[in-house]
Write a protein that holds these residues in place. Structure first.
Motif, PDB file in Angstrom:
ATOM      1  N   ALA A 196     -33.109 -10.147  33.516  1.00 38.18           N
ATOM      2  CA  ALA A 196     -31.840 -10.073  32.798  1.00 38.18           C
ATOM      3  C   ALA A 196     -31.478  -8.618  32.501  1.00 38.18           C
ATOM      4  O   ALA A 196     -32.316  -7.717  32.543  1.00 38.18           O
ATOM      5  N   GLU A 225     -35.684 -14.048  30.837  1.00 38.52           N
ATOM      6  CA  GLU A 225     -35.342 -12.624  30.882  1.00 38.52           C
ATOM      7  C   GLU A 225     -36.379 -11.847  31.674  1.00 38.52           C
ATOM      8  O   GLU A 225     -36.048 -10.926  32.424  1.00 38.52           O
ATOM      9  N   LYS A 250     -30.277 -17.920  31.194  1.00 39.46           N
ATOM     10  CA  LYS A 250     -31.333 -18.160  30.206  1.00 39.46           C
ATOM     11  C   LYS A 250     -30.909 -19.207  29.183  1.00 39.46           C
ATOM     12  O   LYS A 250     -31.734 -19.989  28.703  1.00 39.46           O
TER      13      LYS A 250
END
Length: 255
Positions: A197, A192, A119
């Motif tokens: 994530a 995410e 990210k």
């Protein structure tokens, strides 16, 4: 005065939202009213795991923004001051700039893995461009007389960049940073959500959306992300007005 107008508009929007849902025009399971959403936010702010998710997103955003600044400002100064180098790299820059960062998720996951690095990498890629182009644009707007005067006195090129070009470009660079701050936050949370994530607001929204009837949690996480974005932009705008009140570049470029 502006803050009052903003809050009035927000309050009106929330009241309309509440009235529409309470009137039964929209199913509460599909769109919970704001009173329910904000109640969930209050509960989540006392949840250690959710606070950890927020901290993870904010840290990734901050790291990405700092890296973007460290890359884009020197590169912008270099490209903006060396014409042949700017011309030589123009095709590459114009090829890379339009590529959506989210389209690079599969490649980034293969190259750097699925941890926080993914990210951060995608956020850096998206956030570099506004700072880079604002810096190049600022150098193009410098009065040539200032540069010629500095060179007449034998000032080295590196000193001209730091003592003449950079102070002139600073308001434009700061506007680019403001734009990149919002972009990098969007990319962090989007990655995410899309890449799954382990921590972060996007991961929280993804898990909440996978369960039935938890739209209140989805909206709560989304509102928290929106509040973070608003606070970041408002804070940077106030800082820019303090630092560069002598220049209209911050407000003009943003508009």
């Amino acid at each position: 005065m502006r803050l009052v107008r903003n809050l009035t508009g927000l309050l009106g929007f929330l009241l309309i939202w509440e009235a529409v849902v309470r009137a039964g025009l929209i199913d509460q399971n599909d769109l919970p009213p704001p009173t329910v959403v904000f109640a969930r936010i209050g509960e989540l702010l006392g949840d250690v795991e959710f606070v950890r998710d927020v901290i993870a997103s904010v840290l990734a955003w901050l790291i990405a923004l700092l890296i973007s600044i460290a890359i884009a400002v020197p590169a912008g100064l270099l490209l903006g001051s060396v014409r042949w180098l700017r011309d030589a790299t123009k095709a590459i820059v114009e090829f890379l700039r339009p590529i959506p960062s989210v389209a690079l998720i599969p490649l980034v996951l293969i190259v750097v893995g699925g941890g926080p690095e993914a990210k951060i990498t995608l956020a850096v890629y998206a956030a570099v461009w506004p700072i880079l182009f604002n810096t190049i644009y600022a150098l193009a707007e410098i009065d040539p007389l200032l540069l010629e005067t500095a060179r007449t006195y034998g000032t080295p090129r590196s000193r001209v960049l730091t003592s003449v070009a950079l102070p002139h470009a600073a308001p434009f660079v700061f506007t680019g940073i403001r734009l990149s701050a919002a972009i990098s936050l969007i990319l962090v949370i989007s990655t995410e959500f899309l890449a799954g994530a382990k921590l972060g607001i996007g991961q929280f929204v993804l898990e909440a959306s996978s369960g039935p009837g938890r739209m209140d949690l989805v909206l709560a996480g989304t509102v928290v992300a929106g509040l973070l974005g608003y606070l970041v932009n408002e804070g940077l705008e106030r800082l820019g007005n303090r630092l560069f009140r002598w220049s209209n570049a911050v407000e003009g470029a943003a508009a």
